[in-house]
Design a protein around this motif. Structure first.
Motif, PDB file in Angstrom:
ATOM      1  N   ALA A 107       0.809  -1.211   0.000  1.00  0.00           N
ATOM      2  CA  ALA A 107       0.000   0.000   0.000  1.00  0.00           C
ATOM      3  C   ALA A 107       0.852   1.275   0.000  1.00  0.00           C
ATOM      4  O   ALA A 107       0.307   2.384   0.005  1.00  0.00           O
ATOM      5  N   GLY A 108       2.177   1.112   0.009  1.00  0.00           N
ATOM      6  CA  GLY A 108       3.053   2.277   0.049  1.00  0.00           C
ATOM      7  C   GLY A 108       3.295   2.801   1.441  1.00  0.00           C
ATOM      8  O   GLY A 108       3.765   3.928   1.620  1.00  0.00           O
ATOM      9  N   GLY A 109       2.990   1.981   2.461  1.00  0.00           N
ATOM     10  CA  GLY A 109       3.104   2.443   3.832  1.00  0.00           C
ATOM     11  C   GLY A 109       4.307   1.896   4.568  1.00  0.00           C
ATOM     12  O   GLY A 109       5.108   1.124   4.034  1.00  0.00           O
ATOM     13  N   THR A 110       4.420   2.301   5.801  1.00  0.00           N
ATOM     14  CA  THR A 110       5.451   1.795   6.706  1.00  0.00           C
ATOM     15  C   THR A 110       4.780   1.367   7.994  1.00  0.00           C
ATOM     16  O   THR A 110       3.686   1.834   8.339  1.00  0.00           O
ATOM     17  N   MET A 111       5.439   0.477   8.735  1.00  0.00           N
ATOM     18  CA  MET A 111       4.841  -0.014   9.968  1.00  0.00           C
ATOM     19  C   MET A 111       5.910  -0.550  10.893  1.00  0.00           C
ATOM     20  O   MET A 111       7.029  -0.833  10.474  1.00  0.00           O
ATOM     21  N   ASN A 112       5.545  -0.687  12.149  1.00  0.00           N
ATOM     22  CA  ASN A 112       6.441  -1.319  13.110  1.00  0.00           C
ATOM     23  C   ASN A 112       5.702  -1.486  14.428  1.00  0.00           C
ATOM     24  O   ASN A 112       4.523  -1.143  14.551  1.00  0.00           O
ATOM     25  N   GLY A 113       6.420  -1.983  15.402  1.00  0.00           N
ATOM     26  CA  GLY A 113       5.908  -2.093  16.749  1.00  0.00           C
ATOM     27  C   GLY A 113       7.058  -1.930  17.720  1.00  0.00           C
ATOM     28  O   GLY A 113       8.210  -2.203  17.370  1.00  0.00           O
ATOM     29  N   THR A 114       6.783  -1.466  18.918  1.00  0.00           N
ATOM     30  CA  THR A 114       7.831  -1.304  19.917  1.00  0.00           C
ATOM     31  C   THR A 114       7.295  -1.722  21.285  1.00  0.00           C
ATOM     32  O   THR A 114       6.102  -1.608  21.569  1.00  0.00           O
ATOM     33  N   THR A 115       8.211  -2.192  22.106  1.00  0.00           N
ATOM     34  CA  THR A 115       7.865  -2.592  23.472  1.00  0.00           C
ATOM     35  C   THR A 115       8.818  -1.921  24.443  1.00  0.00           C
ATOM     36  O   THR A 115      10.026  -1.906  24.215  1.00  0.00           O
ATOM     37  N   PRO A 838      12.313 -11.487 -11.213  1.00  0.00           N
ATOM     38  CA  PRO A 838      11.143 -11.407 -10.342  1.00  0.00           C
ATOM     39  C   PRO A 838       9.935 -12.116 -10.957  1.00  0.00           C
ATOM     40  O   PRO A 838       9.781 -12.174 -12.174  1.00  0.00           O
ATOM     41  N   SER A 839       9.079 -12.632 -10.089  1.00  0.00           N
ATOM     42  CA  SER A 839       7.847 -13.262 -10.551  1.00  0.00           C
ATOM     43  C   SER A 839       6.808 -12.192 -10.876  1.00  0.00           C
ATOM     44  O   SER A 839       6.972 -11.009 -10.532  1.00  0.00           O
ATOM     45  N   ALA A 840       5.705 -12.614 -11.495  1.00  0.00           N
ATOM     46  CA  ALA A 840       4.626 -11.682 -11.812  1.00  0.00           C
ATOM     47  C   ALA A 840       4.053 -11.079 -10.526  1.00  0.00           C
ATOM     48  O   ALA A 840       3.746  -9.875 -10.463  1.00  0.00           O
ATOM     49  N   LYS A 841       3.923 -11.913  -9.474  1.00  0.00           N
ATOM     50  CA  LYS A 841       3.412 -11.421  -8.202  1.00  0.00           C
ATOM     51  C   LYS A 841       4.358 -10.388  -7.600  1.00  0.00           C
ATOM     52  O   LYS A 841       3.923  -9.364  -7.051  1.00  0.00           O
ATOM     53  N   GLU A 842       5.657 -10.636  -7.704  1.00  0.00           N
ATOM     54  CA  GLU A 842       6.638  -9.672  -7.189  1.00  0.00           C
ATOM     55  C   GLU A 842       6.607  -8.375  -7.989  1.00  0.00           C
ATOM     56  O   GLU A 842       6.806  -7.292  -7.420  1.00  0.00           O
ATOM     57  N   MET A 843       6.360  -8.449  -9.280  1.00  0.00           N
ATOM     58  CA  MET A 843       6.261  -7.229 -10.094  1.00  0.00           C
ATOM     59  C   MET A 843       5.072  -6.380  -9.649  1.00  0.00           C
ATOM     60  O   MET A 843       5.179  -5.155  -9.529  1.00  0.00           O
ATOM     61  N   ASP A 844       3.939  -7.024  -9.380  1.00  0.00           N
ATOM     62  CA  ASP A 844       2.774  -6.276  -8.899  1.00  0.00           C
ATOM     63  C   ASP A 844       3.067  -5.638  -7.546  1.00  0.00           C
ATOM     64  O   ASP A 844       2.704  -4.485  -7.292  1.00  0.00           O
ATOM     65  N   TYR A 845       3.707  -6.400  -6.677  1.00  0.00           N
ATOM     66  CA  TYR A 845       4.061  -5.905  -5.340  1.00  0.00           C
ATOM     67  C   TYR A 845       4.983  -4.695  -5.450  1.00  0.00           C
ATOM     68  O   TYR A 845       4.777  -3.667  -4.796  1.00  0.00           O
ATOM     69  N   LEU A 846       6.000  -4.797  -6.286  1.00  0.00           N
ATOM     70  CA  LEU A 846       6.949  -3.702  -6.490  1.00  0.00           C
ATOM     71  C   LEU A 846       6.235  -2.442  -6.971  1.00  0.00           C
ATOM     72  O   LEU A 846       6.415  -1.354  -6.410  1.00  0.00           O
ATOM     73  N   ARG A 847       5.428  -2.569  -8.023  1.00  0.00           N
ATOM     74  CA  ARG A 847       4.779  -1.390  -8.600  1.00  0.00           C
ATOM     75  C   ARG A 847       3.841  -0.729  -7.595  1.00  0.00           C
ATOM     76  O   ARG A 847       3.821   0.499  -7.467  1.00  0.00           O
ATOM     77  N   SER A 848       3.084  -1.542  -6.891  1.00  0.00           N
ATOM     78  CA  SER A 848       2.146  -0.983  -5.928  1.00  0.00           C
ATOM     79  C   SER A 848       2.870  -0.294  -4.777  1.00  0.00           C
ATOM     80  O   SER A 848       2.550   0.839  -4.410  1.00  0.00           O
ATOM     81  N   ALA A 849       3.874  -0.964  -4.210  1.00  0.00           N
ATOM     82  CA  ALA A 849       4.572  -0.443  -3.030  1.00  0.00           C
ATOM     83  C   ALA A 849       5.343   0.828  -3.343  1.00  0.00           C
ATOM     84  O   ALA A 849       5.192   1.854  -2.667  1.00  0.00           O
ATOM     85  N   VAL A 850       6.172   0.786  -4.369  1.00  0.00           N
ATOM     86  CA  VAL A 850       7.072   1.910  -4.635  1.00  0.00           C
ATOM     87  C   VAL A 850       6.304   3.108  -5.171  1.00  0.00           C
ATOM     88  O   VAL A 850       6.598   4.256  -4.827  1.00  0.00           O
ATOM     89  N   THR A 851       5.276   2.860  -6.001  1.00  0.00           N
ATOM     90  CA  THR A 851       4.519   3.967  -6.576  1.00  0.00           C
ATOM     91  C   THR A 851       3.801   4.770  -5.506  1.00  0.00           C
ATOM     92  O   THR A 851       3.749   6.002  -5.569  1.00  0.00           O
ATOM     93  N   GLN A 852       3.248   4.080  -4.504  1.00  0.00           N
ATOM     94  CA  GLN A 852       2.420   4.778  -3.511  1.00  0.00           C
ATOM     95  C   GLN A 852       3.217   5.367  -2.355  1.00  0.00           C
ATOM     96  O   GLN A 852       2.662   6.064  -1.513  1.00  0.00           O
ATOM     97  N   GLN A 853       4.526   5.101  -2.319  1.00  0.00           N
ATOM     98  CA  GLN A 853       5.339   5.620  -1.218  1.00  0.00           C
ATOM     99  C   GLN A 853       5.441   7.144  -1.219  1.00  0.00           C
ATOM    100  O   GLN A 853       5.722   7.749  -0.187  1.00  0.00           O
ATOM    101  N   ASP A 854       5.209   7.763  -2.374  1.00  0.00           N
ATOM    102  CA  ASP A 854       5.356   9.214  -2.448  1.00  0.00           C
ATOM    103  C   ASP A 854       4.414   9.962  -1.515  1.00  0.00           C
ATOM    104  O   ASP A 854       4.695  11.097  -1.119  1.00  0.00           O
TER     105      ASP A 854
END
Length: 937
Positions: A107-115, A838-854
């Protein structure tokens, strides 16, 4: 009644009717007052919801904080809260293994958790159109985590936590300080007597049943606070929160923790022998607990004692040359607080911690006569106010402040009330707190000394922590029933994203001063602050033979004050303004970085001019600063990550290349540098001619150009500078082994020389190729080494470069006994990716993730300034972002495979291993690669 209607009626009767969320508090914007507007609701199941709309950027930040940290753990089961945090990323009933992170990244996001000791939080920042999706994700693990728990996941994450402890604690100089101090400061039954990371033997003791009971005991909605900030409509957000979280049943009631501050009967001395260069004296006084009315006075005392360059400790110990560094801080947590003093002795004067302890005690005693002055109060309030304002520069910063205030003090605005309390502290209150908790009071005194140097300790140890009395854990003492969620909708269906957000690259203006000084700026009035970076041509490329480290030393000297202001007075001036000015050296430039509140910008820039044009360059400052740098260099060289990185640099670029040497220089060269060398470097390479300046914040072009006009008055020609392009070939492929006897982990670097930077050419394409290999959490290398094998806390790969050269590198700290197979697995991943791409699934993942990071790229002033600096240093137009987006959309799997074929050949890789040579040298032969022993850099 027909049958289908009857079934529907029964289903509706079985689904609980959810009560509307209750508004329990509200904060509106008040002109001229620091605050964060919000509305706070409570759901029928006890979940606290805080909404803080902010339309400044097309993103949202979600934080879910559970009021459980290591302080809620049982004796003998330390580290479980943190271990459980790891388990929360392993999938839930409707979200597959590792899918939580993949969905957020895609989704172009970042996440984490802390304790920490008192709470565990999970957070995501995503483009605003992904809000419903992240609410669904967080609700699924709150309500349905146990449906996906397995023994295999449990074992893998237990191994990951052990690797994290080894990397951050056991294999790190001074890594055990917190653990040793906690064991001495608190009784063995006090939950602060152990660290959130826990003990390895305790991690081995727990099982899946413990995990399930922990979840059922602490992870109910009534023990959680959901805080949402950013670009959303409150009515819609609240409806989604009610839909996804409202039907999750309450957990057991959780009482607010009771403060447990401690006292000591007498001072406790401990000694820790460690692989360190510099001894460390660490003193900890027990004080109050979070929220105690005396807390602000103790904060003020710590600030006066050791919070800045003008503090008592710094002036008495560091300026005098008795210590390399010294300071103090008051650290408050929910159950107890402590005031810590640290000091590293100057080995050139006296490496003994006994004499240093006497000096520290003398300084602490002197406070009785000095007390707190009005000037101290003014500096402190301005410093804390500026910190609060900068903390409001991001949605995450605002959300974090609201969440922590509510969780710990039942008041989202607590941070601002705390700021007000600091402003009301009186000198009498500070003196009273000092006399009650510090003056002649017992403390824990820890001496950290190099192995075999016990004669340097502050005193003979007089305290050994009592053995832990562990209960019988053969029977679980609580059996909480699983909670069943009843819904009127299908949770297995992942919500779709909303309409794509509109991402606007920051609007820029261009200016130019005399002497070819270019300025690139952007106006942003979200907070009343300004970030400025001034890049002067020079940096490490300007260093001559035999003077490696001169750029760094010169930058450090420019921070020591001006002809008018010594270091202490400069520190005072900056604190009163709430500003920061720092000098540093980069590869191609000398950098001046300025942070200022808008109303203090003229005074701040006047200080920049003074420091740049009339530096103090005092002999005593030079001797002290040079010694501090030398000691810091020797200390850093004890760290296994530094050893691996430096050996890798030398092998990739060559020992004669400047890029093959540390940025901070060589010990041999720095030892011979003189103040005259510094003055010469300053005269030649702090010349503003051809400078590049970026400005982001609440200031217009005319004002900033007027404020920086002083730069045009510098006299002298612009320097001539060469490149950093290496002339030697990289070292021959193979394994280069550096011995670190007894190391619990091996630090691995695998890579090769690659290509220089470009924004839209092969370098950019190579980075896209790497995304699925090692460029995100769900990449092949990390999933293999961390999630599948449990060898490491994390593994990654990537390309890095400047305008002259670049490198591809894989990095991981791995369990010592997994070293050989970890290398084998990395080489296998390189070869497989190189052959198939890269596989077709990885290509979709790449395009979606990197494009929406802006959507997340231009939020804070520092992010905006970084974007502008990239543009101005590489002479990029603002359209380069759009061109990158087009490349991402159009790039083919074949193009990425071609990049993989070019750069991922395992036979071309240099492999550096820092670990126990005696244990590793023979097993490494299994890889059928040449093994070359190397001395430590």
């Amino acid at each position: 009644m027909n049958r289908s209607l009857c079934v529907l009626t029964l289903a509706l009767l079985a689904t609980p009717v959810l009560a509307a969320p209750t508004l329990v508090a509200e904060q509106t914007k008040e002109p001229g007052k620091l605050s964060i507007p919000y509305q706070m609701y409570r759901l029928d199941n006890g979940l606290t919801v805080i909404l803080a709309p902010d339309k400044s950027d097309p993103l949202v930040h979600l934080d879910v904080t559970y009021h459980v940290g290591s302080s809620r753990e049982s004796v003998g089961k330390s580290g479980f809260a943190h271990f459980f945090e790891h388990m929360m990323f392993q999938g839930s009933k409707h979200v597959g293994d590792q899918e939580h992170m993949r969905i957020i990244n895609e989704a172009g996001g970042t996440m984490n958790g802390t304790t920490n000791r008192d709470r565990t939080n999970y957070y995501e920042t995503v483009p605003a159109n992904q809000l419903e999706k992240v609410l669904w994700l967080e609700a699924d693990r709150m309500g349905f985590l146990l449906d996906a728990v397995s023994q295999k996941k449990f074992e893998i994450q237990r191994a990951t936590v052990k690797n994290e402890r080894a990397q951050r604690v056991d294999n790190q100089p001074y890594g055990l300080v917190g653990e040793k101090v906690g064991e001495a400061l608190y009784p063995r039954t006090h939950p602060y007597s152990w660290q959130p990371i826990g003990y390895v033997e305790d991690l081995d003791r727990v099982d899946v049943s413990d995990l399930k009971q922990f979840f059922l005991r602490w992870y109910g909605p009534n023990n959680a606070t959901l805080t949402l900030g950013g670009d959303f409509e409150p009515k819609q957000a609240l409806a989604w929160i009610e839909q996804y979280f409202g039907s999750i049943p309450r957990g057991p009631e959780v009482a607010e923790p009771v403060a447990q501050p401690v006292t000591l009967p007498a001072t406790r001395y401990l000694t820790l022998e460690d692989k360190v260069h510099l001894p460390l004296l660490y003193i900890s006084y027990p004080t109050v607990a979070l929220g105690d009315p005396r807390e602000p006075a103790l904060d003020m005392f710590a600030d006066v004692l050791g919070g800045s360059a003008s503090s008592m400790l710094y002036q008495a110990l560091v300026k005098s040359g008795k210590a390399v560094d010294a300071g103090a801080s008051h650290y408050c947590e929910e159950l107890a607080c402590s005031l810590a003093i640290y000091a590293y002795p100057n080995p050139a004067a006296d490496g003994s911690l006994k004499s240093l302890k006497a000096e520290v005690d003398k300084v602490v005693a002197q406070f009785a006569q000095r007390g707190v002055q009005q000037d101290d109060l003014e500096k402190a309030i301005n410093k804390y106010r500026a910190s609060a304002i900068w903390g409001m520069g991001s949605v995450q910063g605002k959300v974090s402040q609201l969440a922590m205030g509510q969780v710990f003090m039942q008041d989202p605005n607590y941070v601002f009330k705390s700021l007000a309390a600091i402003g009301k502290v009186t000198p009498a209150e500070v003196k009273q707190a000092y006399e009650q908790f510090i003056a002649d009071k017992p403390a824990v005194v820890l001496s950290v000394v190099p192995k075999g140097k016990r004669q340097w300790q502050a005193a003979t140890p007089n305290f050994t922590p009592a053995a832990r009395e562990l209960p019988d854990y053969s029977q679980h003492d609580s059996h909480l029933a699983a909670r069943t969620v009843k819904d009127s909708f299908d949770r297995s269906k992942q919500p779709a994203a909303g309409p794509a957000v509109s991402v606007t690259v920051p609007a820029t203006w261009k200016g130019k001063l005399d002497q070819e000084i270019e300025i690139l700026g952007t106006r942003s009035d979200e907070i009343p602050a300004v970030s400025i970076t001034i890049a002067l041509p020079g940096g490490i490329r300007a260093e001559g033979k035999g003077e490696l480290g001169l750029a760094n030393l010169t930058a450090a000297m420019l921070e020591q004050g001006s002809e008018r202001l010594n270091e202490a007075k400069l520190s005072d001036e900056l604190q009163k303004l709430g500003s920061d000015i720092s000098f540093s050296s980069a590869q191609y430039n000398n950098l001046i970085t300025v942070s200022s509140l808008t109303d203090k910008l003229p005074q701040t820039l006047a200080l920049v001019q003074e420091l740049l044009f009339q530096p103090g360059f005092r002999d005593e400052d030079f001797a002290r600063t040079k010694n501090q740098i030398l000691q810091g260099m020797q200390q850093s060289r004890q760290q296994p990550a530094w050893m691996a990185g430096q050996a890798f640099r030398e092998l990739i670029y060559g020992q004669q290349a400047r890029l093959g040497q540390p940025n901070d220089g060589s010990l041999k060269d720095v030892e011979t540098l003189t103040l005259a060398d510094v003055k010469r470097f300053w005269q030649h390479y702090y010349n503003p001619a051809n400078a590049r300046i970026v400005v982001a914040g609440d200031v217009d072009q005319a004002t900033i150009e007027q404020g920086l006009a002083f730069l045009t008055r510098w006299q002298g020609k612009a320097p001539e500078l060469g490149s950093l392009k290496p002339t030697e070939p990289q070292a021959k492929p193979g394994i280069y082994l550096i011995d670190k006897p007894g190391a619990p982990q091996s630090v691995i670097r695998i890579g090769r020389r690659a290509l220089p930077y470009d924004a839209t050419g092969d370098y950019f394409a190579a980075g896209l190729m790497n995304f699925n290999l090692g460029g995100n959490f769900n990449s092949r290398i990390n999933l293999n080494l961390r999630e599948d094998k449990g060898y490491t806390y994390g593994a990654s790969s990537g390309f890095s470069a400047n305008r002259d050269a670049g490198v591809f590198a894989v990095g991981a700290d791995v369990r010592a006994d997994a070293t050989v197979d970890a290398i084998r697995q990395v080489l296998k991943e390189l070869e497989q990716y190189r052959k198939a791409g890269p596989s077709a699934k990885e290509m979709d993942y790449l395009r979606s993730a990197v494009t929406q990071q802006d959507a997340l790229a231009y939020e804070t002033l520092d992010q905006k300034a970084g974007f502008l600096l990239q543009m101005i240093m590489y002479q990029l137009g603002p359209d380069y972002v759009a061109r990158q987006s087009e490349i991402i959309k159009g790039i083919t799997p074949q193009a990425l495979k071609a990049q993989a074929e070019r750069w991922l050949d395992p036979s071309q890789m240099v492999i550096v291993v820092v670990g126990d040579r005696q244990a590793l040298e023979k097993p490494l032969q299994e890889l059928h690669l040449p093994v070359y022993p190397l001395p430590a850099p």
